[in-house]
Design a protein around this motif. Structure first.
Motif, PDB file in Angstrom:
ATOM      1  N   LEU A  61       0.824  -1.217   0.000  1.00 33.85           N
ATOM      2  CA  LEU A  61       0.000   0.000   0.000  1.00 33.85           C
ATOM      3  C   LEU A  61       0.855   1.263   0.000  1.00 33.85           C
ATOM      4  CD1 LEU A  61      -2.977  -0.326   2.539  1.00 33.85           C
ATOM      5  CD2 LEU A  61      -3.116   0.280   0.124  1.00 33.85           C
ATOM      6  N   PHE A  62       1.855   1.291   0.879  1.00 38.11           N
ATOM      7  CA  PHE A  62       2.662   2.497   1.075  1.00 38.11           C
ATOM      8  C   PHE A  62       3.867   2.575   0.135  1.00 38.11           C
ATOM      9  CE2 PHE A  62       0.216   2.609   4.941  1.00 38.11           C
ATOM     10  CZ  PHE A  62       0.133   3.951   5.277  1.00 38.11           C
ATOM     11  N   PHE A  63       4.422   1.422  -0.194  1.00 38.86           N
ATOM     12  CA  PHE A  63       5.663   1.392  -0.966  1.00 38.86           C
ATOM     13  C   PHE A  63       5.464   0.595  -2.257  1.00 38.86           C
ATOM     14  CE2 PHE A  63       7.598   1.346   3.541  1.00 38.86           C
ATOM     15  CZ  PHE A  63       7.501   2.728   3.641  1.00 38.86           C
ATOM     16  N   ASP A  64       4.652   1.124  -3.156  1.00 37.94           N
ATOM     17  CA  ASP A  64       4.271   0.352  -4.343  1.00 37.94           C
ATOM     18  C   ASP A  64       5.341   0.340  -5.431  1.00 37.94           C
ATOM     19  OD1 ASP A  64       3.987   2.979  -5.101  1.00 37.94           O
ATOM     20  OD2 ASP A  64       1.867   2.846  -5.643  1.00 37.94           O
ATOM     21  N   ASP A  65       6.498   0.973  -5.196  1.00 33.90           N
ATOM     22  CA  ASP A  65       7.620   0.856  -6.126  1.00 33.90           C
ATOM     23  C   ASP A  65       8.281  -0.517  -6.027  1.00 33.90           C
ATOM     24  OD1 ASP A  65       8.514   3.939  -7.026  1.00 33.90           O
ATOM     25  OD2 ASP A  65       7.413   3.798  -5.156  1.00 33.90           O
ATOM     26  N   PHE A  66       8.100  -1.180  -4.896  1.00 30.93           N
ATOM     27  CA  PHE A  66       8.694  -2.494  -4.700  1.00 30.93           C
ATOM     28  C   PHE A  66       7.847  -3.550  -5.404  1.00 30.93           C
ATOM     29  CE2 PHE A  66      10.184   0.126  -1.246  1.00 30.93           C
ATOM     30  CZ  PHE A  66      11.500  -0.276  -1.047  1.00 30.93           C
ATOM     31  N   THR A  67       8.500  -4.518  -6.022  1.00 35.60           N
ATOM     32  CA  THR A  67       7.767  -5.589  -6.690  1.00 35.60           C
ATOM     33  C   THR A  67       7.171  -6.536  -5.648  1.00 35.60           C
ATOM     34  OG1 THR A  67       9.656  -7.100  -6.807  1.00 35.60           O
ATOM     35  CG2 THR A  67       9.380  -5.502  -8.625  1.00 35.60           C
ATOM     36  N   LYS A  68       6.204  -7.331  -6.105  1.00 34.12           N
ATOM     37  CA  LYS A  68       5.589  -8.319  -5.210  1.00 34.12           C
ATOM     38  C   LYS A  68       6.646  -9.285  -4.680  1.00 34.12           C
ATOM     39  CE  LYS A  68       1.757 -11.586  -4.921  1.00 34.12           C
ATOM     40  NZ  LYS A  68       0.634 -12.228  -5.633  1.00 34.12           N
ATOM     41  N   GLU A  69       7.572  -9.689  -5.539  1.00 31.00           N
ATOM     42  CA  GLU A  69       8.637 -10.607  -5.124  1.00 31.00           C
ATOM     43  C   GLU A  69       9.561  -9.951  -4.100  1.00 31.00           C
ATOM     44  OE1 GLU A  69      12.352 -13.225  -6.960  1.00 31.00           O
ATOM     45  OE2 GLU A  69      11.340 -11.745  -8.220  1.00 31.00           O
ATOM     46  N   GLN A  70       9.916  -8.677  -4.318  1.00 28.01           N
ATOM     47  CA  GLN A  70      10.773  -7.973  -3.357  1.00 28.01           C
ATOM     48  C   GLN A  70      10.095  -7.878  -1.991  1.00 28.01           C
ATOM     49  OE1 GLN A  70      11.379  -4.360  -5.700  1.00 28.01           O
ATOM     50  NE2 GLN A  70      13.585  -4.772  -5.772  1.00 28.01           N
ATOM     51  N   ILE A  71       8.802  -7.591  -1.992  1.00 27.15           N
ATOM     52  CA  ILE A  71       8.063  -7.474  -0.728  1.00 27.15           C
ATOM     53  C   ILE A  71       7.980  -8.831  -0.032  1.00 27.15           C
ATOM     54  CG2 ILE A  71       5.793  -6.995   0.283  1.00 27.15           C
ATOM     55  CD1 ILE A  71       5.460  -4.830  -1.937  1.00 27.15           C
ATOM     56  N   THR A  72       7.686  -9.865  -0.784  1.00 28.09           N
ATOM     57  CA  THR A  72       7.555 -11.205  -0.197  1.00 28.09           C
ATOM     58  C   THR A  72       8.863 -11.659   0.450  1.00 28.09           C
ATOM     59  OG1 THR A  72       5.881 -11.819  -1.829  1.00 28.09           O
ATOM     60  CG2 THR A  72       6.994 -13.625  -0.692  1.00 28.09           C
ATOM     61  N   THR A  73       9.974 -11.491  -0.267  1.00 28.04           N
ATOM     62  CA  THR A  73      11.266 -11.930   0.293  1.00 28.04           C
ATOM     63  C   THR A  73      11.682 -11.053   1.473  1.00 28.04           C
ATOM     64  OG1 THR A  73      12.454 -10.606  -1.374  1.00 28.04           O
ATOM     65  CG2 THR A  73      12.074 -12.944  -1.859  1.00 28.04           C
ATOM     66  N   ALA A  74      11.346  -9.765   1.426  1.00 30.96           N
ATOM     67  CA  ALA A  74      11.653  -8.867   2.555  1.00 30.96           C
ATOM     68  C   ALA A  74      10.905  -9.303   3.805  1.00 30.96           C
ATOM     69  CB  ALA A  74      11.296  -7.429   2.193  1.00 30.96           C
ATOM     70  N   VAL A  75       9.627  -9.601   3.659  1.00 31.11           N
ATOM     71  CA  VAL A  75       8.797 -10.026   4.797  1.00 31.11           C
ATOM     72  C   VAL A  75       9.293 -11.359   5.347  1.00 31.11           C
ATOM     73  CG1 VAL A  75       6.479 -10.832   5.439  1.00 31.11           C
ATOM     74  CG2 VAL A  75       6.746  -8.720   4.130  1.00 31.11           C
ATOM     75  N   GLN A  76       9.612 -12.302   4.469  1.00 29.01           N
ATOM     76  CA  GLN A  76      10.102 -13.609   4.928  1.00 29.01           C
ATOM     77  C   GLN A  76      11.401 -13.463   5.712  1.00 29.01           C
ATOM     78  OE1 GLN A  76       8.624 -16.452   4.885  1.00 29.01           O
ATOM     79  NE2 GLN A  76       6.890 -15.914   3.586  1.00 29.01           N
ATOM     80  N   SER A  77      12.301 -12.590   5.249  1.00 29.80           N
ATOM     81  CA  SER A  77      13.578 -12.389   5.937  1.00 29.80           C
ATOM     82  C   SER A  77      13.398 -11.686   7.276  1.00 29.80           C
ATOM     83  CB  SER A  77      14.530 -11.569   5.055  1.00 29.80           C
ATOM     84  OG  SER A  77      14.830 -12.255   3.868  1.00 29.80           O
ATOM     85  N   ALA A  78      12.470 -10.707   7.328  1.00 27.26           N
ATOM     86  CA  ALA A  78      12.277  -9.900   8.546  1.00 27.26           C
ATOM     87  C   ALA A  78      11.604 -10.686   9.659  1.00 27.26           C
ATOM     88  CB  ALA A  78      11.466  -8.652   8.217  1.00 27.26           C
ATOM     89  N   TYR A  79      10.693 -11.591   9.297  1.00 20.60           N
ATOM     90  CA  TYR A  79       9.890 -12.284  10.313  1.00 20.60           C
ATOM     91  C   TYR A  79      10.087 -13.789  10.196  1.00 20.60           C
ATOM     92  CZ  TYR A  79       8.053  -7.596  10.310  1.00 20.60           C
ATOM     93  OH  TYR A  79       7.964  -6.230  10.358  1.00 20.60           O
ATOM     94  N   SER A  80      11.322 -14.198  10.461  1.00 18.53           N
ATOM     95  CA  SER A  80      11.705 -15.598  10.302  1.00 18.53           C
ATOM     96  C   SER A  80      12.128 -16.187  11.645  1.00 18.53           C
ATOM     97  CB  SER A  80      12.817 -15.681   9.255  1.00 18.53           C
ATOM     98  OG  SER A  80      13.114 -17.000   8.941  1.00 18.53           O
ATOM     99  N   GLU A  81      13.211 -16.977  11.637  1.00 18.27           N
ATOM    100  CA  GLU A  81      13.590 -17.734  12.832  1.00 18.27           C
ATOM    101  C   GLU A  81      14.182 -16.875  13.941  1.00 18.27           C
ATOM    102  OE1 GLU A  81      17.046 -17.206  10.297  1.00 18.27           O
ATOM    103  OE2 GLU A  81      15.088 -18.093   9.853  1.00 18.27           O
ATOM    104  N   GLN A  82      14.414 -15.577  13.682  1.00 21.72           N
ATOM    105  CA  GLN A  82      14.942 -14.708  14.745  1.00 21.72           C
ATOM    106  C   GLN A  82      13.875 -14.328  15.782  1.00 21.72           C
ATOM    107  OE1 GLN A  82      14.151 -13.809  11.607  1.00 21.72           O
ATOM    108  NE2 GLN A  82      14.565 -11.655  11.198  1.00 21.72           N
ATOM    109  N   TRP A  83      12.645 -14.776  15.586  1.00 21.56           N
ATOM    110  CA  TRP A  83      11.545 -14.483  16.516  1.00 21.56           C
ATOM    111  C   TRP A  83      11.271 -15.708  17.381  1.00 21.56           C
ATOM    112  CZ3 TRP A  83       9.571  -9.581  16.712  1.00 21.56           C
ATOM    113  CH2 TRP A  83      10.042  -8.722  15.708  1.00 21.56           C
ATOM    114  N   ASP A  84      11.019 -15.498  18.672  1.00 19.99           N
ATOM    115  CA  ASP A  84      10.819 -16.645  19.555  1.00 19.99           C
ATOM    116  C   ASP A  84       9.352 -17.055  19.674  1.00 19.99           C
ATOM    117  OD1 ASP A  84       9.537 -15.097  21.593  1.00 19.99           O
ATOM    118  OD2 ASP A  84      11.456 -14.579  22.477  1.00 19.99           O
ATOM    119  N   ASP A  85       8.472 -16.388  18.915  1.00 18.17           N
ATOM    120  CA  ASP A  85       7.062 -16.779  18.851  1.00 18.17           C
ATOM    121  C   ASP A  85       6.636 -16.735  17.387  1.00 18.17           C
ATOM    122  OD1 ASP A  85       4.035 -16.401  18.872  1.00 18.17           O
ATOM    123  OD2 ASP A  85       4.415 -16.726  21.007  1.00 18.17           O
ATOM    124  N   ARG A  86       6.087 -17.819  16.887  1.00 13.20           N
ATOM    125  CA  ARG A  86       5.770 -17.904  15.463  1.00 13.20           C
ATOM    126  C   ARG A  86       4.717 -16.894  15.020  1.00 13.20           C
ATOM    127  NH1 ARG A  86       4.720 -23.877  13.460  1.00 13.20           N
ATOM    128  NH2 ARG A  86       4.676 -22.744  11.481  1.00 13.20           N
TER     129      ARG A  86
END
Length: 496
Positions: A61-86
């Motif tokens: 919504l806010f950053f529509d210059d980013f491709t769908k693939e860029q957003i998906t990989t960014a989200v997966q990297s940001a909210y992955s195994e470094q969190w102690d609650d899934r």
């Protein structure tokens, strides 16, 4: 999607990647959308979506210059195994309040939500813009931003992080986290002064044209990891939408019901994200601004006057020891119907005179959307004890500010609609205060030693993030004068 400065012309715009890379506008203002996005989701969607799905939806919504693939990989990297609650953001119910736990990331505080995402957005923005300079993340912190930005950007290619924090103005655990964070591109330096001194100097350095020219000549460019950066602010919207959806899913509320959020805040980024969630259509009745004894925001919401000319308190909720709340400027821009001249005038008054007063019309809008209160150090400890005694739930001092002010608001107004308290840090991040509050006696140690004492008292399993504090040796603390910050940056970067 275009972005403009809160103090600049509507014609002078940047793309989202440009705004993220630049961080702070050249005129000293903050970047905001030229046209605030319209939600592309229905309220009923929120209860069906995971945290990652909501994150991807808001970024698109806010950053529509980013491709769908860029957003998906960014989200997966940001909210992955470094969190102690899934779930990323679990929601606990205690004493008829919902505690939105934002501290399950690697540095045990809510800043991780955005500062695991910002490096992902930053690296992709650099690719989109084909930037060939190294990005220098220059940040002032009252504790958690420094730790979380260092952890988020550690060893990120093409970036260096320089953090300034107030000497003696962060907790022992926050200090150890900053000084022991591993990464060959990280620096944390103390200044003789408070957070506002550090933040003021950082803004000054950002706007020093001759220094920027030196940076450019040496192949560097500044950016920021503070919530002044729109790339850090937007990810904070995620958890408001997610929490509402989860409350509907758990049948704690019905779809369309209003809720209140009590938000402990210093720099106003966290609560502003809630306001943006409301603008996207989330049924929020009141955003309750909760402060410690540095209650400049409480006075502002109660009388419409922002006045930083007051005693500065070092408190047991140090992340909120702030008298100049930068993100309030974005709220003022919105409430003044995007009049950049009015906003620039108010900010100039704050700089020149130390205070300003909003118009009657704007004050009415503030009253409609916000309430405010504060807690003293003793009230913070009493609230930790009260919540613990109720059902053995343990909260940190900042969460206690939110919890105390929420109860204060309900008693004063009789408003009993569902209350969500934004729980911003793990109790193990401030073990000295939590131990004293629960036991009635002072901790005999500080930092890691105090964590052990608190854990002996509470029992249970320590999270991965807490256990990591026992393993790392901190570097020696370096302390400089605020006036030497620019010189220190020159030395670190070996500027010619």
């Amino acid at each position: 999607m275009q972005y403009r400065s809160t103090r600049g012309s509507k014609e002078n715009t940047l793309t989202a990647p440009q705004a993220i890379i630049q961080g702070l506008a050249q005129d000293g203002g903050l970047y905001v959308p030229v046209a605030f996005p319209q939600a592309n989701f229905k309220l009923e969607d929120l209860s069906k979506l995971s945290y990652k799905q909501i994150a991807a939806m808001v970024i698109s919504l806010f950053f529509d210059d980013f491709t769908k693939e860029q957003i998906t990989t960014a989200v997966q990297s940001a909210y992955s195994e470094q969190w102690d609650d899934r779930s990323i953001v679990p929601i606990e119910k205690h004493d008829n309040h919902f505690y939105m736990e934002l501290f399950h990331g690697p540095t045990l505080a809510f800043k991780d939500i955005a500062l695991q995402m910002l490096p992902q957005l930053m690296t992709r923005a650099v690719q989109i813009e084909k930037i060939d300079k190294d990005i220098i993340i220059l940040t002032a912190t009252s504790g958690d931003t420094g730790t979380a930005s260092m952890r988020g950007f550690a060893n990120q290619k093409g970036t260096d992080v320089i953090v300034f924090y107030p000497e003696g103005g962060v907790s022992p655990v926050q200090l150890k986290q900053m000084l022991s964070q591993r990464g060959n591109n990280l620096r944390a330096i103390a200044i003789k002064g408070n957070f506002d001194d550090a933040q003021t100097e950082v803004k000054k350095i950002f706007n020093d044209d001759s220094f920027k020219n030196r940076l450019n000549a040496n192949g560097y460019q500044f950016s920021s990891a503070n919530s002044m950066n729109i790339g850090r602010l937007v990810p904070q919207i995620f958890y408001y939408l997610y929490t509402y959806g989860q409350l509907v899913r758990r049948q704690e509320i019905k779809l369309g019901d209003e809720v209140n959020f009590a938000v402990p805040t210093g720099n106003f980024g966290d609560i502003l994200a809630g306001y943006y969630a409301k603008k996207l259509g989330l049924p929020i009745k009141k955003l309750i601004c909760a402060s410690n004894e540095n209650n400049v925001l409480t006075d502002f919401f109660n009388n419409g006057v922002y006045d930083k000319r007051r005693k500065f308190h070092l408190t047991n909720a140090p992340a909120m020891d702030i008298l100049v709340s930068s993100n309030l400027e974005r709220l003022l821009f919105d409430l003044y119907d995007e009049n950049n001249y009015e906003v620039a005038s108010l900010m100039n008054q704050l700089t020149q005179r130390g205070h300003y007063q909003v118009s009657g019309e704007v004050f009415t809008k503030l009253q409609k959307n916000f309430a405010a209160g504060f807690a003293t150090e003793e009230e913070i400890k009493s609230e930790i004890k009260r919540v613990y005694n109720y059902d053995r739930y343990v909260i940190d001092p900042h969460t206690a500010v939110g919890s105390f002010v929420a109860n204060q608001y309900q008693k004063k107004t009789g408003d009993q609609i569902p209350m969500v308290i934004v729980s911003t840090a793990s109790p193990y991040k401030f073990p000295e205060t939590v131990y004293e509050a629960i036991t009635g006696g002072p901790s005999m140690q500080t930092g890691v030693g105090a964590i052990k004492e608190l854990h002996d008292e509470l029992g249970g399993q320590l999270s991965i993030g807490v256990r990591a504090l026992f393993d790392r040796e901190p570097k020696t603390e370096k302390i400089i004068e605020p006036n030497d910050m620019e010189k220190e940056i020159s030395s670190i970067l070996d500027l010619k």
